[in-house]
Scaffold this motif. Structure first.
Motif, PDB file in Angstrom:
ATOM      1  N   LYS A  29      68.280  24.349   0.382  1.00 46.28           N
ATOM      2  CA  LYS A  29      67.635  24.174   1.688  1.00 46.28           C
ATOM      3  C   LYS A  29      66.290  23.480   1.507  1.00 46.28           C
ATOM      4  O   LYS A  29      65.401  23.981   0.832  1.00 46.28           O
ATOM      5  CB  LYS A  29      67.469  25.540   2.359  1.00 46.28           C
ATOM      6  N   ILE A  30      66.162  22.318   2.144  1.00 42.83           N
ATOM      7  CA  ILE A  30      64.966  21.489   2.003  1.00 42.83           C
ATOM      8  C   ILE A  30      64.303  21.346   3.367  1.00 42.83           C
ATOM      9  O   ILE A  30      64.909  20.830   4.312  1.00 42.83           O
ATOM     10  CB  ILE A  30      65.318  20.106   1.436  1.00 42.83           C
ATOM     11  N   ALA A  31      63.066  21.827   3.473  1.00 44.94           N
ATOM     12  CA  ALA A  31      62.315  21.734   4.727  1.00 44.94           C
ATOM     13  C   ALA A  31      61.422  20.502   4.697  1.00 44.94           C
ATOM     14  O   ALA A  31      60.774  20.220   3.686  1.00 44.94           O
ATOM     15  CB  ALA A  31      61.479  22.989   4.936  1.00 44.94           C
ATOM     16  N   VAL A  32      61.399  19.776   5.796  1.00 37.82           N
ATOM     17  CA  VAL A  32      60.571  18.575   5.916  1.00 37.82           C
ATOM     18  C   VAL A  32      59.532  18.840   7.000  1.00 37.82           C
ATOM     19  O   VAL A  32      59.874  19.134   8.144  1.00 37.82           O
ATOM     20  CB  VAL A  32      61.424  17.341   6.280  1.00 37.82           C
ATOM     21  N   LEU A  33      58.257  18.752   6.634  1.00 39.46           N
ATOM     22  CA  LEU A  33      57.209  19.097   7.597  1.00 39.46           C
ATOM     23  C   LEU A  33      56.026  18.142   7.494  1.00 39.46           C
ATOM     24  O   LEU A  33      55.881  17.408   6.516  1.00 39.46           O
ATOM     25  CB  LEU A  33      56.756  20.540   7.422  1.00 39.46           C
ATOM     26  N   ALA A  53      57.697  31.351  25.972  1.00 36.95           N
ATOM     27  CA  ALA A  53      56.548  31.684  25.128  1.00 36.95           C
ATOM     28  C   ALA A  53      56.738  31.312  23.673  1.00 36.95           C
ATOM     29  O   ALA A  53      55.798  30.878  23.007  1.00 36.95           O
ATOM     30  CB  ALA A  53      56.243  33.180  25.246  1.00 36.95           C
ATOM     31  N   SER A  54      57.949  31.491  23.147  1.00 32.39           N
ATOM     32  CA  SER A  54      58.147  31.278  21.717  1.00 32.39           C
ATOM     33  C   SER A  54      59.563  30.802  21.415  1.00 32.39           C
ATOM     34  O   SER A  54      60.532  31.288  21.997  1.00 32.39           O
ATOM     35  CB  SER A  54      57.884  32.585  20.955  1.00 32.39           C
ATOM     36  N   GLY A  55      59.648  29.870  20.454  1.00 31.44           N
ATOM     37  CA  GLY A  55      60.954  29.375  20.024  1.00 31.44           C
ATOM     38  C   GLY A  55      61.472  30.062  18.780  1.00 31.44           C
ATOM     39  O   GLY A  55      62.534  29.691  18.262  1.00 31.44           O
ATOM     40  N   ILE A  56      60.760  31.061  18.295  1.00 29.97           N
ATOM     41  CA  ILE A  56      61.155  31.720  17.049  1.00 29.97           C
ATOM     42  C   ILE A  56      62.561  32.319  17.113  1.00 29.97           C
ATOM     43  O   ILE A  56      63.321  32.185  16.146  1.00 29.97           O
ATOM     44  CB  ILE A  56      60.103  32.780  16.645  1.00 29.97           C
ATOM     45  N   PRO A  57      62.981  32.983  18.204  1.00 33.37           N
ATOM     46  CA  PRO A  57      64.362  33.493  18.234  1.00 33.37           C
ATOM     47  C   PRO A  57      65.410  32.398  18.047  1.00 33.37           C
ATOM     48  O   PRO A  57      66.449  32.624  17.418  1.00 33.37           O
ATOM     49  CB  PRO A  57      64.468  34.139  19.618  1.00 33.37           C
ATOM     50  N   ILE A  58      65.146  31.205  18.590  1.00 35.07           N
ATOM     51  CA  ILE A  58      66.088  30.095  18.425  1.00 35.07           C
ATOM     52  C   ILE A  58      66.076  29.612  16.982  1.00 35.07           C
ATOM     53  O   ILE A  58      67.137  29.337  16.395  1.00 35.07           O
ATOM     54  CB  ILE A  58      65.742  28.946  19.388  1.00 35.07           C
ATOM     55  N   ILE A  59      64.887  29.522  16.368  1.00 32.56           N
ATOM     56  CA  ILE A  59      64.788  29.067  14.982  1.00 32.56           C
ATOM     57  C   ILE A  59      65.500  30.040  14.048  1.00 32.56           C
ATOM     58  O   ILE A  59      66.199  29.632  13.114  1.00 32.56           O
ATOM     59  CB  ILE A  59      63.313  28.882  14.584  1.00 32.56           C
ATOM     60  N   LYS A  60      65.343  31.340  14.291  1.00 35.45           N
ATOM     61  CA  LYS A  60      66.035  32.329  13.461  1.00 35.45           C
ATOM     62  C   LYS A  60      67.545  32.143  13.540  1.00 35.45           C
ATOM     63  O   LYS A  60      68.247  32.231  12.529  1.00 35.45           O
ATOM     64  CB  LYS A  60      65.659  33.742  13.909  1.00 35.45           C
ATOM     65  N   LYS A  61      68.048  31.876  14.735  1.00 38.57           N
ATOM     66  CA  LYS A  61      69.479  31.659  14.903  1.00 38.57           C
ATOM     67  C   LYS A  61      69.911  30.358  14.231  1.00 38.57           C
ATOM     68  O   LYS A  61      70.971  30.292  13.591  1.00 38.57           O
ATOM     69  CB  LYS A  61      69.825  31.632  16.395  1.00 38.57           C
ATOM     70  N   LEU A  62      69.097  29.320  14.356  1.00 37.36           N
ATOM     71  CA  LEU A  62      69.401  28.038  13.707  1.00 37.36           C
ATOM     72  C   LEU A  62      69.545  28.208  12.201  1.00 37.36           C
ATOM     73  O   LEU A  62      70.489  27.708  11.587  1.00 37.36           O
ATOM     74  CB  LEU A  62      68.288  27.032  13.987  1.00 37.36           C
ATOM     75  N   LEU A  63      68.610  28.930  11.606  1.00 36.15           N
ATOM     76  CA  LEU A  63      68.582  29.063  10.154  1.00 36.15           C
ATOM     77  C   LEU A  63      69.639  30.019   9.629  1.00 36.15           C
ATOM     78  O   LEU A  63      69.850  30.091   8.417  1.00 36.15           O
ATOM     79  CB  LEU A  63      67.188  29.488   9.697  1.00 36.15           C
ATOM     80  N   ILE A  99      60.189  27.489   7.429  1.00 37.88           N
ATOM     81  CA  ILE A  99      60.176  27.261   5.980  1.00 37.88           C
ATOM     82  C   ILE A  99      60.404  28.529   5.167  1.00 37.88           C
ATOM     83  O   ILE A  99      60.480  28.459   3.934  1.00 37.88           O
ATOM     84  CB  ILE A  99      58.856  26.597   5.529  1.00 37.88           C
ATOM     85  N   LYS A 100      60.540  29.676   5.824  1.00 39.08           N
ATOM     86  CA  LYS A 100      60.656  30.952   5.109  1.00 39.08           C
ATOM     87  C   LYS A 100      61.737  30.937   4.035  1.00 39.08           C
ATOM     88  O   LYS A 100      61.535  31.376   2.910  1.00 39.08           O
ATOM     89  CB  LYS A 100      60.933  32.087   6.091  1.00 39.08           C
ATOM     90  N   GLY A 101      62.915  30.443   4.382  1.00 34.73           N
ATOM     91  CA  GLY A 101      64.035  30.480   3.449  1.00 34.73           C
ATOM     92  C   GLY A 101      64.264  29.186   2.700  1.00 34.73           C
ATOM     93  O   GLY A 101      65.273  29.043   2.008  1.00 34.73           O
ATOM     94  N   ALA A 102      63.327  28.247   2.802  1.00 31.48           N
ATOM     95  CA  ALA A 102      63.515  26.940   2.162  1.00 31.48           C
ATOM     96  C   ALA A 102      63.358  27.034   0.647  1.00 31.48           C
ATOM     97  O   ALA A 102      62.523  27.793   0.135  1.00 31.48           O
ATOM     98  CB  ALA A 102      62.524  25.934   2.732  1.00 31.48           C
TER      99      ALA A 102
END
Length: 285
Positions: free
Chosen positions: A2-6, A140-150, A176-179
């Motif tokens: 898993k490669i994160a690009v930021l 308010a936050s997109g974190i729930p969607i990001i968790k599902k994506l990952l 990037i947590k799991g990258a």
């Protein structure tokens, strides 16, 4: 893998890099975690799209049970609850779905209900599986969607590119947590050094192996390159400033599929990146 690009800001070429690296691979997964403004799908134009709604739990009040004690109001640090004119008001837009108000209500007057905050779209584009997160406007936050994506990155053998949101906020941290490796994309300018430093400090905080790709290079030493040297950060690639690349990108075309020249450049970058990841895996199992 898993490669994160930021990158520290939008417009540096983060999506350009992640899209073309994914397309250059024999088989890959591309995940667009920039849920507030995803644009990777504009390049891939995926087919056979399947959609999934993403919801969160927010409080709902039973007015007959609520006695106005205000325990929930005092608990909520986001000011999502207010007791006005003998009535508990819940502001869904600022609720962060922690569930604390429901747990602390002494009268059991609060319960949870589902609220859709966005969706995930999954499709294919030639050799790439394209997964896109879309946050509804005003949430308010997109974190729930990001968790599902990952959650789609569980297979260790699959080459996955995570196109992160710009900046260094909590949604980037979640991305990037799991990258296994982070690519920092920067422009070779003085202004870019500030933005590069933001994401550099972030990946150091998470102790992530990382390297820098400099975009829009003019063939001369730059402040961003000097920053990398001073901070012992490896420059894993340079993408030249080129009108042809700019036109392809502005027309939402994937350069490696349109130009043999850029297939060569990004294929070479891909080999470098995979070698870096493999090296880090061997040295730090």
């Amino acid at each position: 893998m898993k490669i994160a690009v930021l990158s520290g800001k939008g417009g540096t070429g983060k999506t350009l890099v992640s899209v073309n690296l994914a397309a250059a691979a024999k088989e890959s997964i591309y995940i667009d975690c920039d849920v507030e403004e995803p644009n990777g799908h504009l390049f891939f134009k995926p087919e056979d799209i399947q959609s999934e709604d993403i919801s969160i739990k927010i409080p709902s009040v039973d007015g007959k049970l609520c006695n106005g004690c205000r325990t929930c109001v005092e608990f909520c640090k986001f000011n999502a609850l207010a007791y006005i004119k003998n009535q508990l008001i819940i502001f869904d837009e600022v609720c962060h779905s922690c569930g604390g108000c429901v747990l602390f209500c002494p009268e059991k007057a609060l319960m949870e209900k589902e609220k859709i905050i966005g969706e995930i779209q999954r499709g294919t584009s030639e050799n790439t599986t394209v997964i896109t997160g879309i946050l509804n406007t005003g949430e308010a936050s997109g974190i729930p969607i990001i968790k599902k994506l990952l959650s789609h990155t569980s297979a260790d053998k699959e080459l996955t590119f995570i196109d992160c949101p710009p900046g260094s906020a909590c949604i980037v941290m979640e991305s990037i947590k799991g990258a296994d490796y982070c690519i920092l994309v920067a422009e070779p300018t003085l202004f870019a050094v500030h933005n590069l430093n933001m994401v550099y400090e972030l990946v150091k905080l998470f102790d992530k192996p990382h390297g820098v790709i400099l975009n829009k290079c003019l063939g001369e030493e730059s402040p961003a390159e000097k920053f990398c040297i001073e901070n012992s950060t490896k420059i894993i690639g340079r993408i030249p400033f080129d009108n042809e690349l700019g036109k392809l990108n502005s027309n939402a075309l994937i350069s490696v599929r349109e130009s043999q020249k850029y297939r060569g450049i990004f294929s070479s970058l891909l080999k470098t990146v995979t070698k870096e990841v493999q090296h880090e895996t061997i040295t730090d199992p």
